[in-house]
Structure formats: structure tokens, C-alpha cells
Design a protein around this motif. Structure first.
Motif, PDB file in Angstrom:
ATOM      1  N   VAL A 189      25.097 -29.915  20.563  1.00 42.74           N
ATOM      2  CA  VAL A 189      25.858 -28.777  20.049  1.00 42.74           C
ATOM      3  C   VAL A 189      24.916 -27.624  19.709  1.00 42.74           C
ATOM      4  O   VAL A 189      25.149 -26.468  20.093  1.00 42.74           O
ATOM      5  N   LEU A 190      23.849 -27.926  18.978  1.00 40.72           N
ATOM      6  CA  LEU A 190      22.899 -26.872  18.581  1.00 40.72           C
ATOM      7  C   LEU A 190      22.206 -26.272  19.795  1.00 40.72           C
ATOM      8  O   LEU A 190      21.989 -25.049  19.859  1.00 40.72           O
ATOM      9  N   PRO A 232      25.050 -33.814  17.759  1.00 35.58           N
ATOM     10  CA  PRO A 232      24.651 -32.589  17.053  1.00 35.58           C
ATOM     11  C   PRO A 232      23.549 -31.819  17.763  1.00 35.58           C
ATOM     12  O   PRO A 232      23.563 -30.583  17.776  1.00 35.58           O
ATOM     13  N   VAL A 263      29.143 -28.251  12.871  1.00 30.62           N
ATOM     14  CA  VAL A 263      28.481 -28.906  14.005  1.00 30.62           C
ATOM     15  C   VAL A 263      29.226 -30.182  14.401  1.00 30.62           C
ATOM     16  O   VAL A 263      29.429 -30.455  15.593  1.00 30.62           O
TER      17      VAL A 263
END
Length: 340
Positions: A47-48, A44, A32
Motif C-alpha cells: 500500500v505504501l 501495508p 493503510v
């Protein structure tokens, strides 16, 4: 001890299980973080969100087309190198028995340089040349080390000698190349995840999907081999068949990983040793070594980007520096233990 509904029992080492879970968590966190690093940084959570289909069009392009293939190649190469290094060290019964020391990386480099220097090949043909060079080198080392079987120090010594010869061939090929081809060859030999795309992910994932389970099936016989050939044979292990299978699997994994990312040094050497020290479990620790290799390579690539900027330092340089220091420490420890 875990007992299943069918009456079968399975012994689990709690520390090894927890260590594996920790390594998996580290690999996921590094994944990540690496996807979020670059000229267009992402948090993060972004990204997720993008990985689950909720990002913007620009974020989806950056993640899915530019960064995710690079990270997946890093994870697969790290896992392949980790499990191959553990297999080589188990067969040779030597902590120095890794593809870096035994000439497989040099053999893959010779195969790739032949394609670059003599045929001016494209990246796909260079990767094919690396696979062929690595496989031929592995078979040559096996045949040269064979004498009523393959045994530890003879295998290591033959590999070290082969590595020296192949390194000389690499230097010869560089002297015969043009300036452009020499630059291409040097960049490839450094080892890097930069510019990796889905064309590298597919073949490497297929190789790992087939060969890593085969290697894991050999974990129990390899553990028995550590007790000696006679004891293993008395327990029903076909020693030479196990060795040949494990070596062939490890050679192909190294060749495929090197073809995808270049000869990234010392991951195959350090990952099995660090995994064994973390789990404190007997045997080759193949799965922890694979997880450790994946976490090490992706983490090193993230650290290289954070410290030096995106694509300014190939990950192979950083792993070489850190792995070289680890090798010196390992040699000192082996010397104090009276094994070298």
C-alpha cells in the motif's frame, strides 16, 4: 511552557499533545489497513509503495481509483462529525448534544429523501438535498431555541423534539415511495462509504479546509464559555457571536459529511467524549475530537470489512451498534452523577 524567539509563550499540555499524536498514528494505521483490505488484499508495504508511486499498474488503479477516495471520505467525514459533535456539546454544555440527538442528521435525511422520492434524483442532487435539509434544520433549531440567547438544555430539548418530527417525515416519505426509491433511501440512510469516488472527496475536502480552521479558532472562546456567560464576557468573549459562529460551522460540517456518506450515527456523539477522556484536558478538545472521529470511522469501516467481508455491512450499522451501547453507558453515568 514553550517560549518562541519573539518572546511569545505557548502553553502545551503534554498529555493532550501525545494523545493527539497517538490518534493521528491510529488514523494513519487504519487508513493503510483499510486501503489494503478487499477482494484484492494488499500488504501495508505494498500500500505504501503504491501510494508513493512504486506499485504496479493494477495496484495503482485499485488504490488510487477504488480505495483511496473511500478512505479519504471516511477520514474527512469522521473529522467533520467529530469536531461538529464537540462544538455542539460545548455550546449546549451537555454530553448528549450531538447532531444524532438534535435532529440535524434527520433533517439531512429528509432533504435527501425528498430528492429521491419526489424527483428521483441522481447521487449529486441527493447530496445537495441533504446539505440543504441539514442547514435548514440547523437554522430552525437555532431560531426555535433562541430566547435572549441560546442555552444548553433548551437547545437540546428543541433539537430532540425536532428530531422526532423529522423522523416522522422520513417515515411518511418512505410510505410514498416506490419499491426502488425506498431501497435507495434505506441504503442511503444506513450510512456507508461503499462506492465513494473522487467526486465526493473534492467538495467535502473544500468544506473541511475552510470550516475546520474556523472552528479551531473558536476553541479558546468556547473553553471560556464553559465557565459561564458572565465570566466569559468579563474576559472579553462575545458570547452570542461565538455561539452563532460555532453552530453555523458545525451545522455545515454535519450537512456536508452527511451528504457525502449518509447519516452515519453516533460518531459525532462518541468521538468528543472519548477524546476528552483520553486527553483529560479542559475545554471542547476540538482537534482531538476530529482526530478521534477520523480514526473511529475508518477503523469501523475496516472492522466491518474484516468481520463481514467487503461491502457486506455498511459502516453505519456497526457505528450504530457500538454507539448505542456507548449512549446507554453515558446515560447511566449521567444519571449516577445526578445530571439527568
Amino acid at each position: 511552557m514553550v517560549r518562541t524567539a519573539g518572546g511569545l509563550s505557548l502553553r502545551l499540555d503534554l498529555r493532550a499533545v501525545l494523545s493527539g499524536a497517538l490518534l493521528l498514528a491510529v488514523a494513519v494505521a487504519a487508513t493503510v489497513a483499510l486501503i489494503g483490505s478487499g477482494d484484492y488484499p494488499m500488504t501495508p508495504s505494498e500500500v505504501l509503495t503504491t501510494l508513493t508511486g512504486g506499485g504496479t499498474t493494477g495496484q495503482e488503479f485499485i488504490v488510487h481509483e477504488l480505495r483511496l477516495p473511500r478512505v479519504l471520505v471516511g477520514l474527512l467525514v469522521g473529522a467533520a462529525f467529530g469536531i461538529a459533535g464537540a462544538a455542539f456539546q460545548a455550546v449546549s454544555r451537555n454530553p448528549l448534544g450531538s447532531p444524532d440527538m438534535l435532529g440535524l442528521s434527520q433533517g439531512a435525511s429528509v432533504g435527501a429523501l425528498v430528492v429521491i422520492v419526489w424527483f428521483h434524483g441522481e447521487p449529486r442532487t441527493v447530496a445537495a438535498g441533504a446539505v440543504v435539509g441539514g442547514v435548514i434544520t440547523g437554522l430552525a433549531i437555532f431560531l426555535l431555541a433562541w430566547k435572549r440567547g441560546v442555552h444548553g438544555y433548551r437547545f437540546v430539548l428543541v433539537g430532540i423534539g425536532t428530531a422526532a418530527v423529522l423522523y416522522a417525515v422520513v417515515l411518511y416519505l418512505l410510505t410514498k415511495s416506490t419499491l426502488y426509491d425506498a431501497a435507495r433511501a434505506t441504503l442511503w440512510m444506513t450510512g456507508s462509504l461503499s462506492g465513494r469516488d473522487w467526486s465526493q472527496v473534492g467538495p467535502l475536502a473544500a468544506v473541511c479546509a475552510v470550516l475546520i480552521p474556523v472552528a479551531l479558532l473558536c476553541a479558546r472562546p468556547l473553553r471560556m464559555l464553559e465557565m459561564g456567560d458572565d465570566a466569559a464576557a468579563a474576559l472579553g468573549v462575545r458570547t452570542e457571536r461565538v455561539r452563532i459562529t460555532v453552530l453555523l460551522v458545525a451545522v455545515v460540517l454535519v450537512a456536508a459529511g452527511t451528504a457525502a456518506a449518509g447519516p452515519i450515527s453516533f460518531v459525532a456523539l462518541t468521538a468528543p467524549q472519548l477524546a476528552r477522556r483520553l486527553t483529560r484536558a479542559p475545554g471542547p478538545n476540538l482537534l482531538p475530537a476530529a482526530l478521534m472521529g477520523a480514526a473511529l470511522l475508518v477503523g469501523a469501516d475496516w472492522a466491518a470489512q474484516r468481520l463481514f467481508g467487503a461491502d457486506q455491512l455498511p459502516v453505519g450499522v456497526l457505528t450504530g451498534v457500538l454507539g448505542g451501547g456507548y449512549l446507554l453507558w453515558l446515560l447511566v453515568a449521567e444519571r449516577k452523577a445526578g445530571r439527568v
